[in-house]
Motif scaffolding. Sequence first.
Motif, PDB file in Angstrom:
ATOM      1  N   VAL A  73       0.866  -1.185   0.000  1.00 55.25           N
ATOM      2  CA  VAL A  73       0.000   0.000   0.000  1.00 55.25           C
ATOM      3  C   VAL A  73       0.900   1.231   0.000  1.00 55.25           C
ATOM      4  O   VAL A  73       1.872   1.300   0.768  1.00 55.25           O
ATOM      5  N   GLY A  74       0.594   2.189  -0.861  1.00 55.31           N
ATOM      6  CA  GLY A  74       1.508   3.313  -0.952  1.00 55.31           C
ATOM      7  C   GLY A  74       0.886   4.581  -1.494  1.00 55.31           C
ATOM      8  O   GLY A  74      -0.313   4.662  -1.753  1.00 55.31           O
ATOM      9  N   ALA A  75       1.752   5.569  -1.671  1.00 55.19           N
ATOM     10  CA  ALA A  75       1.345   6.883  -2.158  1.00 55.19           C
ATOM     11  C   ALA A  75       1.726   7.003  -3.622  1.00 55.19           C
ATOM     12  O   ALA A  75       2.858   6.736  -4.006  1.00 55.19           O
ATOM     13  N   GLY A  76       0.767   7.426  -4.409  1.00 53.47           N
ATOM     14  CA  GLY A  76       1.044   7.650  -5.820  1.00 53.47           C
ATOM     15  C   GLY A  76       0.494   8.994  -6.271  1.00 53.47           C
ATOM     16  O   GLY A  76      -0.356   9.038  -7.129  1.00 53.47           O
ATOM     17  N   GLY A  77       0.943  10.095  -5.688  1.00 54.59           N
ATOM     18  CA  GLY A  77       2.004  10.078  -4.704  1.00 54.59           C
ATOM     19  C   GLY A  77       1.826  11.224  -3.723  1.00 54.59           C
ATOM     20  O   GLY A  77       0.875  11.995  -3.775  1.00 54.59           O
ATOM     21  N   VAL A  78       2.832  11.357  -2.878  1.00 52.27           N
ATOM     22  CA  VAL A  78       2.976  12.541  -2.039  1.00 52.27           C
ATOM     23  C   VAL A  78       3.595  13.647  -2.890  1.00 52.27           C
ATOM     24  O   VAL A  78       4.650  13.453  -3.491  1.00 52.27           O
ATOM     25  N   MET A  79       2.941  14.781  -2.956  1.00 56.43           N
ATOM     26  CA  MET A  79       3.457  15.899  -3.749  1.00 56.43           C
ATOM     27  C   MET A  79       4.497  16.639  -2.910  1.00 56.43           C
ATOM     28  O   MET A  79       4.174  17.500  -2.091  1.00 56.43           O
ATOM     29  N   LEU A  80       5.747  16.293  -3.101  1.00 54.06           N
ATOM     30  CA  LEU A  80       6.822  16.704  -2.201  1.00 54.06           C
ATOM     31  C   LEU A  80       6.938  18.221  -2.012  1.00 54.06           C
ATOM     32  O   LEU A  80       7.198  18.678  -0.894  1.00 54.06           O
ATOM     33  N   LEU A 105       6.573   4.598  -1.092  1.00 51.19           N
ATOM     34  CA  LEU A 105       6.539   6.060  -1.073  1.00 51.19           C
ATOM     35  C   LEU A 105       6.759   6.588  -2.485  1.00 51.19           C
ATOM     36  O   LEU A 105       7.888   6.587  -2.993  1.00 51.19           O
ATOM     37  N   GLY A 106       5.682   7.006  -3.124  1.00 52.23           N
ATOM     38  CA  GLY A 106       5.776   7.658  -4.419  1.00 52.23           C
ATOM     39  C   GLY A 106       5.793   9.164  -4.234  1.00 52.23           C
ATOM     40  O   GLY A 106       4.998   9.706  -3.461  1.00 52.23           O
ATOM     41  N   LEU A 107       6.700   9.838  -4.939  1.00 51.77           N
ATOM     42  CA  LEU A 107       6.869  11.279  -4.782  1.00 51.77           C
ATOM     43  C   LEU A 107       6.574  11.996  -6.090  1.00 51.77           C
ATOM     44  O   LEU A 107       7.066  11.590  -7.150  1.00 51.77           O
ATOM     45  N   GLY A 108       5.779  13.063  -6.007  1.00 56.68           N
ATOM     46  CA  GLY A 108       5.439  13.851  -7.176  1.00 56.68           C
ATOM     47  C   GLY A 108       6.000  15.253  -7.093  1.00 56.68           C
ATOM     48  O   GLY A 108       6.280  15.778  -6.014  1.00 56.68           O
ATOM     49  N   ARG A 109       6.136  15.881  -8.252  1.00 57.77           N
ATOM     50  CA  ARG A 109       6.696  17.223  -8.357  1.00 57.77           C
ATOM     51  C   ARG A 109       5.614  18.290  -8.452  1.00 57.77           C
ATOM     52  O   ARG A 109       5.819  19.445  -8.070  1.00 57.77           O
ATOM     53  N   ALA A 110       4.434  17.924  -8.961  1.00 56.22           N
ATOM     54  CA  ALA A 110       3.344  18.887  -9.157  1.00 56.22           C
ATOM     55  C   ALA A 110       2.643  19.167  -7.828  1.00 56.22           C
ATOM     56  O   ALA A 110       2.773  18.406  -6.871  1.00 56.22           O
ATOM     57  N   PRO A 111       1.868  20.247  -7.746  1.00 56.13           N
ATOM     58  CA  PRO A 111       1.163  20.544  -6.497  1.00 56.13           C
ATOM     59  C   PRO A 111      -0.068  19.693  -6.261  1.00 56.13           C
ATOM     60  O   PRO A 111      -0.536  19.591  -5.140  1.00 56.13           O
ATOM     61  N   GLY A 112      -0.608  19.090  -7.319  1.00 54.55           N
ATOM     62  CA  GLY A 112      -1.834  18.323  -7.161  1.00 54.55           C
ATOM     63  C   GLY A 112      -3.052  19.209  -6.971  1.00 54.55           C
ATOM     64  O   GLY A 112      -4.067  18.762  -6.430  1.00 54.55           O
ATOM     65  N   THR A 113      -2.955  20.459  -7.428  1.00 58.40           N
ATOM     66  CA  THR A 113      -4.058  21.398  -7.216  1.00 58.40           C
ATOM     67  C   THR A 113      -3.791  22.670  -8.018  1.00 58.40           C
ATOM     68  O   THR A 113      -2.837  22.748  -8.801  1.00 58.40           O
TER      69      THR A 113
END
Length: 338
Positions: A73-80, A105-113
């Motif tokens: 189970v994980g993050a797809g993703g946390v927007m770092l 732990l998946g890490l994203g670059r975008a804000p997600g918003t």
Amino acid sequence: MSLPLSFLDLCQIESGSTSATALRNAVELAQVAERLGYTRYWFAEHHNTIGLASGSPEIMIAHVAAHTRTIRVGAGGVMLPNHAPLRVAEAFRLLEALHPGRIDLGLGRAPGTDTLTAFALRRSEEALRVDQYPQLLAELLAFDGRSFPEDHPFRAIEVTPADVRLPPIWLLGSSAFSAQLAAEVGLAYSFAAHINFGAAIPAMRMYRERFQPSEYRQSPHAILAVGVVVGETNEHARELLKIVEIGMAALAAGRPSRMPTFEEAQRIELSPLDLQRAQPLLQNVIFGDAETVAGRMRELAEESQADEIMVTTFLPNQADRLRAVEQLARVWGLQPEA
């Protein structure tokens, strides 16, 4: 032997339903995916979007991991860029301590918003203007590996819990940027073809070609994430696609809302402008019956040299979501739990 198959849950809320129902549905779907032999079940981070129930992947991870036994189970993703690296390190070390060997732990670059909401999250105009993602990633890895230079003030900080390391880290992306960074740093990579279908193959291949081994990974591992609509037949899938079309048109117009029910969608007539707005986003969706969708997924996996496929569906109805998970597992050749 088929590649591993995983699922990304956006926790959509269907028109007329509630967030509580959507979150209960996520638990049920994760349990079904586990029984059918899926490898991972990930949650995304989105904000200021009334049609989605979860803006905090770490909470969903803890909840779903506690209601399953074996599936990762994980993050797809946390927007770092939305978070302090120390806070991410603490949260995911804690999750790893709670559920050893089952967290990603998946890490994203975008804000997600949107920009305004990103400002509310980050509290800094500079954080909006400057791309600090590589520096934030380096800081996160330094916290985990206790590798800050001797004169760095953060060297004295001990991440708690202190007796575990971060779970496997994946860099997420929908362009070549994160593919290049993941390759340089030596981390796993996941490409969001459900966001930018056309860029998937070159980005995935570039990641594999340029990968440099690291203490985190000795060899590359790339996930291709695809958006699907699975119907009982190809014609049924085309009818279901109307739901996604309406939601995409609203999103493109800057008025995101909850996805309509199937019955509501059949009564809605989109304007020519809305249809035009939705088309670029719909091009990122694979639709058809399970055999058709799985066939296209296999083609993409081969072309992109993927090690794993992750599916997501924009449909909010639980019966449609269960159909996608169950029928794709069957035609993909997953081995259910005994």
